[in-house]
Design a protein around this motif. Sequence first.
Motif, mmCIF file in Angstrom:
data_model
loop_
_atom_site.group_PDB
_atom_site.id
_atom_site.type_symbol
_atom_site.label_atom_id
_atom_site.label_comp_id
_atom_site.label_asym_id
_atom_site.label_seq_id
_atom_site.Cartn_x
_atom_site.Cartn_y
_atom_site.Cartn_z
ATOM 1 N N LYS A 98 0.826 -1.206 0.000
ATOM 2 C CA LYS A 98 0.000 0.000 0.000
ATOM 3 C C LYS A 98 0.860 1.255 0.000
ATOM 4 N N LEU A 99 1.881 1.264 0.850
ATOM 5 C CA LEU A 99 2.712 2.457 0.997
ATOM 6 C C LEU A 99 3.546 2.739 -0.247
ATOM 7 N N ASN A 100 3.901 1.693 -0.993
ATOM 8 C CA ASN A 100 4.767 1.882 -2.151
ATOM 9 C C ASN A 100 4.019 1.783 -3.479
ATOM 10 N N LEU A 101 3.470 0.634 -3.774
ATOM 11 C CA LEU A 101 2.868 0.432 -5.088
ATOM 12 C C LEU A 101 1.506 1.096 -5.220
ATOM 13 N N ASP A 102 0.613 0.884 -4.249
ATOM 14 C CA ASP A 102 -0.707 1.514 -4.328
ATOM 15 C C ASP A 102 -0.590 3.035 -4.283
ATOM 16 N N SER A 103 0.318 3.529 -3.451
ATOM 17 C CA SER A 103 0.511 4.974 -3.348
ATOM 18 C C SER A 103 1.067 5.545 -4.653
ATOM 19 N N SER A 104 2.014 4.846 -5.247
ATOM 20 C CA SER A 104 2.587 5.319 -6.510
ATOM 21 C C SER A 104 1.529 5.353 -7.602
ATOM 22 N N ARG A 105 0.706 4.323 -7.665
ATOM 23 C CA ARG A 105 -0.364 4.312 -8.679
ATOM 24 C C ARG A 105 -1.323 5.477 -8.475
ATOM 25 N N ALA A 106 -1.612 5.811 -7.215
ATOM 26 C CA ALA A 106 -2.503 6.949 -6.941
ATOM 27 C C ALA A 106 -1.892 8.247 -7.438
ATOM 28 N N VAL A 107 -0.586 8.420 -7.241
ATOM 29 C CA VAL A 107 0.093 9.628 -7.719
ATOM 30 C C VAL A 107 0.111 9.662 -9.240
ATOM 31 N N PHE A 108 0.439 8.535 -9.873
ATOM 32 C CA PHE A 108 0.489 8.491 -11.332
ATOM 33 C C PHE A 108 -0.888 8.767 -11.932
ATOM 34 N N GLU A 109 -1.920 8.208 -11.324
ATOM 35 C CA GLU A 109 -3.283 8.454 -11.799
ATOM 36 C C GLU A 109 -3.625 9.938 -11.716
ATOM 37 N N ASP A 164 4.385 0.353 -13.835
ATOM 38 C CA ASP A 164 3.065 0.996 -13.751
ATOM 39 C C ASP A 164 3.094 2.382 -14.384
ATOM 40 N N LEU A 165 4.160 3.130 -14.117
ATOM 41 C CA LEU A 165 4.282 4.464 -14.683
ATOM 42 C C LEU A 165 4.352 4.406 -16.208
ATOM 43 N N ARG A 166 5.141 3.487 -16.725
ATOM 44 C CA ARG A 166 5.234 3.330 -18.176
ATOM 45 C C ARG A 166 3.869 3.005 -18.770
ATOM 46 N N ASP A 167 3.097 2.178 -18.082
ATOM 47 C CA ASP A 167 1.764 1.808 -18.566
ATOM 48 C C ASP A 167 0.840 3.027 -18.589
ATOM 49 N N PHE A 168 0.862 3.829 -17.519
ATOM 50 C CA PHE A 168 0.066 5.055 -17.492
ATOM 51 C C PHE A 168 0.461 5.968 -18.649
ATOM 52 N N ASN A 169 1.763 6.103 -18.860
ATOM 53 C CA ASN A 169 2.246 7.004 -19.904
ATOM 54 C C ASN A 169 1.846 6.503 -21.300
ATOM 55 N N ASP A 170 1.978 5.201 -21.527
ATOM 56 C CA ASP A 170 1.647 4.645 -22.842
ATOM 57 C C ASP A 170 0.173 4.795 -23.177
ATOM 58 N N LYS A 171 -0.663 4.815 -22.155
ATOM 59 C CA LYS A 171 -2.110 4.947 -22.376
ATOM 60 C C LYS A 171 -2.573 6.402 -22.382
ATOM 61 N N SER A 172 -1.654 7.343 -22.194
ATOM 62 C CA SER A 172 -2.010 8.762 -22.095
ATOM 63 C C SER A 172 -2.033 9.421 -23.470
ATOM 64 N N ASP A 173 -2.357 10.713 -23.469
ATOM 65 C CA ASP A 173 -2.389 11.466 -24.728
ATOM 66 C C ASP A 173 -1.025 12.005 -25.142
#
Length: 333
Positions: A98-109, A164-173
């Motif tokens: 939660k502190l690392n992966l879930d938190s990072s996904r929340a920031v990236f989102e 996860d960050l790469r995935d967010f970026n690849d799906k972005s505009d």
Amino acid sequence: MGTINSSPKVIMVTGAAGYVGSMLCDQFSKSPDLEMIIAIDMLPIPGMLKDNKKIVWITANLYQNVWRIPALINKPEVVIHCAWQSIELYDKADLQKKLNLDSSRAVFEFVFKNQFVKKLIFISDASVYGSNLDNSLEHYFSESDEPKEDEILYGKQKSEAEADLRDFNDKSDGSKQVFVLRPTSISGPRGRAIGTKDQLPAIFVTNDMWGKQLVHEDDVVDVVAMFTFAGLFKKGTYEIYNLASKDLVSASDIANSLQKSVIKFPPLAIRLIFYLAWHLSAGKILTPPGSWKLYDHPVLVRGSKVTERHGFRYYYSAHETLAGGDGRYAPML
């Protein structure tokens, strides 16, 4: 795509009570163009930031939603994600996730969902490359090498967050600028002043051909400042940079600095010592699973890309960093 030329007025720093995050808040608040730093941490505001009028402090866990509303109201143009539970928690894998992966996904989102955020800087780590059996003092990882760490939780979760960050970026505009920084061990005057004391009685290594890279805390802050404030980069940028000075420090160098001895053991013996220390102390002695490998086959990286691309010059060598006497926070010692 065009460039983002204006210096940000509002930035957001996660992990703002931590070693790197607090220095970024402290140093960046001195920029005359910067009006506000949204500083987020699960810990209270540290003393060095308490009287800073540019700091808007939010005490919250990133995997919860408390921080989102003030962040949305103040609209940060740059997000610097430093927050990380770097010390492995004993028998608390779900909380660590939660502190690392879930938190990072929340920031990236948050970054990719909101157009007012132009830039994301993620402080990852060189340990993502993996402490592998074929590592040697002759092999230096470059940014094009794929992360391979699959055992040491710190590097493994940093690698997962990068994916996860790469995935967010690849799906972005494609409108964001994203910078992933992979520093080697960060140290300096402030690190020595606030760091966790090494609990092992000696420096354990498996052979004489062992070395470690360091990067000075001031150099890290200056690299992040360059990516935060410079308007030199195109929209849609996704760049990865290792951060490391050229020289290595030896086991003897580190032992002399810590006033300890160097003890050479075969890998199996070090593995057993670390296993027993971790479990008998219930994680109080910081020898988590897999960490023994760092004393057998260390991770070395090339840190020259940031110099070759952008002219950044590391001010401190690894030996100067280890000495810890010079830097902006030297008066703390």
